[in-house]
Scaffold this motif. Structure first.
Motif, PDB file in Angstrom:
ATOM      1  N   GLY A  50       0.748  -1.253   0.108  1.00 44.73           N
ATOM      2  CA  GLY A  50       0.122   0.056   0.180  1.00 44.73           C
ATOM      3  C   GLY A  50       0.746   1.351   0.063  1.00 44.73           C
ATOM      4  O   GLY A  50       1.994   1.189  -0.032  1.00 44.73           O
ATOM      5  N   ALA A  51       0.197   2.482   0.021  1.00 47.20           N
ATOM      6  CA  ALA A  51       0.839   3.820   0.018  1.00 47.20           C
ATOM      7  C   ALA A  51       1.549   3.867   1.126  1.00 47.20           C
ATOM      8  O   ALA A  51       2.551   4.682   1.254  1.00 47.20           O
ATOM      9  N   LEU A  56      -3.502   5.706  -7.153  1.00 50.81           N
ATOM     10  CA  LEU A  56      -3.832   5.043  -6.195  1.00 50.81           C
ATOM     11  C   LEU A  56      -5.158   3.929  -6.516  1.00 50.81           C
ATOM     12  O   LEU A  56      -5.942   4.204  -6.926  1.00 50.81           O
ATOM     13  N   VAL A  57      -4.660   2.499  -6.611  1.00 48.44           N
ATOM     14  CA  VAL A  57      -5.617   1.651  -7.029  1.00 48.44           C
ATOM     15  C   VAL A  57      -6.605   1.135  -5.737  1.00 48.44           C
ATOM     16  O   VAL A  57      -6.071   0.990  -4.621  1.00 48.44           O
ATOM     17  N   LEU A  70      -9.398   6.741   2.206  1.00 51.39           N
ATOM     18  CA  LEU A  70      -9.202   8.197   2.372  1.00 51.39           C
ATOM     19  C   LEU A  70      -7.704   8.396   3.350  1.00 51.39           C
ATOM     20  O   LEU A  70      -6.868   9.477   2.935  1.00 51.39           O
ATOM     21  N   LYS A  71      -7.183   7.526   4.251  1.00 48.80           N
ATOM     22  CA  LYS A  71      -6.070   7.510   5.011  1.00 48.80           C
ATOM     23  C   LYS A  71      -4.956   7.395   3.934  1.00 48.80           C
ATOM     24  O   LYS A  71      -3.936   8.173   4.089  1.00 48.80           O
ATOM     25  N   GLN A  72      -5.233   6.742   2.940  1.00 51.61           N
ATOM     26  CA  GLN A  72      -4.080   6.267   2.062  1.00 51.61           C
ATOM     27  C   GLN A  72      -3.824   7.622   0.873  1.00 51.61           C
ATOM     28  O   GLN A  72      -2.820   7.808   0.557  1.00 51.61           O
ATOM     29  N   ILE A  73      -4.836   8.090   0.868  1.00 49.80           N
ATOM     30  CA  ILE A  73      -4.912   9.450  -0.023  1.00 49.80           C
ATOM     31  C   ILE A  73      -4.104  10.244   0.524  1.00 49.80           C
ATOM     32  O   ILE A  73      -3.307  11.136   0.207  1.00 49.80           O
TER      33      ILE A  73
END
Length: 581
Positions: A316-317, A341-342, A383-386
């Motif tokens: 992940g990011a 972001l997939v 939203l957290k990974q964004i």
């Protein structure tokens, strides 16, 4: 324009498998793919049908050409079914190509352990694949085996050093260098070496890791030249001497021979996608304890060879994405222009915590049923990974990797979630429709990079190099993982301070934790809060150039399941492989 003609399955018939699609494709001569990159013939070393090694002279002949746009593909926190980052990266490049842009994809090489285990192949899916599929998943050009040979040469020389009591005298209890093999084999995790007579070596505890977890693999991906590779290998720390001082591969006398074994492996592998876009597949560092990204030399070739270079970061990011930004980009000096972001509907439903998914078994029917509410519940992770990408100055483009069983209402929720934080989301159907299915995503990426060109690139690293090592770990844990703080085990802070004094303080840090959660507990889904990151041990990867902190139990040697993919793999009398994919 390259295209494919997917056959429509007859009523009730199963769609073609990834392997069937790959075999039906027509490979272009690899020299033609190299010509698309602007490479002269002398830089291309054919390696069988559809594959070539690229001599590092390729970098020199491209150096005067301007850089294209640098795009990284990452994802939300991974789930057992997988999100399709590789497939999305391939589909995106094919979509860019259909829009008239020259684009290259750069990917890690699959490890045979996971390929023969539960994960299966890692060359994409459907009509967004890199070819030839069988060769990529099974040995390719032997780079991973070269890494294993170089790593195990050092291990053999370490034990020989012990046996002959050479200087500097290694402490057998402080040898840190395991052996490696490119397979899943749990029985090799913990061993006793040197049993037998006096001439059979010094008895000590040891073990094996999977080759992708070798620091040599991390070095191969970060080295920018043969000379840099040689320097980094010399800095590898194999253990401590009787006075507690580090002993390096240079002191053991192994670094030169290791470099010789890796000379060909340093050359990136050139292949093609199903729609004949160039694909550079090179290196495959383990995503938990290393940076989990493909090579710098491959990226540089792709960046100078066209309008776009799209690469994929593992996990992940918060993990592969963060390490792409703060480890790989620091080492290369290359700054990303955009991030994709997939996300999948089923991943967000999984992060709602309402479903139990067992790797290798069919997805539960409840996960596939229409439920926009569950998509919204799992949206906290997205939203957290964004936010994690934005922490580096980039606003990601969200790619909704669509599956046939998705419902429009569920895609609408993802768009709404992204819109609430000012992020664009596009549905992409590249698996079923190749580049045609990724056109909207590709156009959105072009527009995003055009806008970035107009307003300037705001990319920045998460932390400065001068920040103390312990503070870097705390910065990642609190800013990206959502932890309240870090609990360092006794002695770990002191060890970090020692490395700081010894001149390693400018190194970036890599936190080895589970990839299945933003936290260190794989069972905590979504975007957990109210927890602290436990750092039980810290280690120095002096050759790769980073310090890593172990948070939780991280296996560097996987094991097979009760029904691994290797049981399904076979070959017929005509040499056709079955059961792969």
């Amino acid at each position: 324009m390259p295209s494919h003609s997917p056959a429509t399955p007859a009523s009730g018939a199963l769609p073609p498998s990834n392997l069937e699609i790959a075999r039906a494709a027509r490979l272009w001569p690899i020299e033609e793919i190299a010509h698309r990159l602007g490479l002269p013939g002398e830089a291309v070393e054919p390696y069988g049908r559809g594959i070539a090694k690229l001599d590092l002279a390729a970098l020199a002949c491209l150096a005067e050409r301007p850089c294209g746009r640098y795009v990284v593909v990452t994802s939300l926190t991974p789930t057992p079914p997988g999100e399709g980052k590789t497939t999305t990266a391939i589909g995106l490049v094919q979509g860019l190509q259909r829009l008239g842009h020259s684009a290259t994809v750069a990917l890690r090489q699959p490890s045979m352990g996971p390929t023969l285990g539960l994960k299966g192949g890692a060359t994409g899916a459907g009509y967004s694949q890199v070819l030839p599929m069988e060769r990529i998943n099974l040995h390719l050009t032997g780079d991973i085996h070269a890494v294993g040979a170089a790593h195990n040469l050092l291990a053999a020389m370490v034990d020989n050093h012990l046996h002959h009591r050479l200087e500097p005298e290694l402490d057998p209890r402080e040898v840190r260098w395991q052996r490696v093999i490119d397979l899943n084999d749990r029985a090799l995790r913990h061993l006793v070496l040197g049993l037998g007579g006096r001439g059979d070596g010094v008895p000590r505890q040891g073990g094996f890791a999977i080759t992708a977890a070798s620091e040599v693999m991390a070095i191969l991906a970060l080295a920018d030249s043969l000379a840099d590779l040689r320097r980094r290998l010399g800095r590898l720390i194999v253990g401590l001497d009787r006075n507690g001082e580090p002993v390096t591969a240079e002191q053991i006398g192994a670094a030169g021979a290791m470099t010789v074994l890796l000379k060909e492996a340093l050359k990136p592998n050139l292949l093609q996608t199903l729609e004949h876009a160039p694909a550079l597949i090179h290196a495959g560092p383990f995503g938990n304890i290393a940076h989990g990204n493909s090579s710098i030399v491959a990226d540089r070739i792709g960046l100078h060879a066209g309008d776009f270079l799209v690469t994929e970061a593992g996990f992940g990011a918060d993990m592969g994405g963060e390490r792409f930004f703060n480890i790989k980009c620091r080492a290369s000096g290359l700054l990303p222009d955009a991030a994709v972001l997939v996300v999948t509907v089923r991943a967000l439903k999984y992060h709602s915590g309402r479903h139990r998914v067992v790797p290798g078994k069919p997805l539960p029917a409840s996960l596939l049923a229409e439920s926009p509410e569950q998509v919204r519940e799992g949206g906290a992770n997205l939203l957290k990974q964004i936010d994690n990408v934005r922490a580096h100055g980039l606003t990601p483009l969200v790619a909704i990797n669509a599956f046939p069983g998705d419902h429009p209402s569920e895609h609408d929720v993802i768009r709404e979630l992204c819109g609430s934080v000012g992020v664009r989301a596009e549905v992409s159907r590249h698996v079923g429709d190749g580049g045609e299915g990724a056109l909207a995503l590709a156009q959105a990426l072009v527009e995003a990079t055009d806008e970035a060109d107009t307003h300037g690139n705001d990319f920045h690293f998460l932390y400065p190099t001068e920040m103390a090592l312990a503070e870097k770990i705390e910065c990642i844990a609190t800013r990206l993982y959502g932890a309240e703080g870090v609990d360092f085990a006794p002695g770990t802070r002191e060890q970090l301070e020692t490395w700081q004094r010894q001149g390693y303080g400018a190194f970036p840090v890599c936190i080895a934790k589970t990839h299945m959660s933003l936290s260190s507990d794989p069972g905590r889904l979504g975007a957990p809060t109210g927890w602290r990151l436990p750092v039980r041990e810290v280690r120095l990867s002096a050759g790769a150039g980073f310090v890593y902190a172990l948070a939780g139990d991280i296996l560097t040697m996987p094991g097979f399941s009760a029904s691994p993919g290797a049981r399904r793999l076979d070959i017929d009398d005509q040499g056709e492989i079955t059961g792969l994919g």
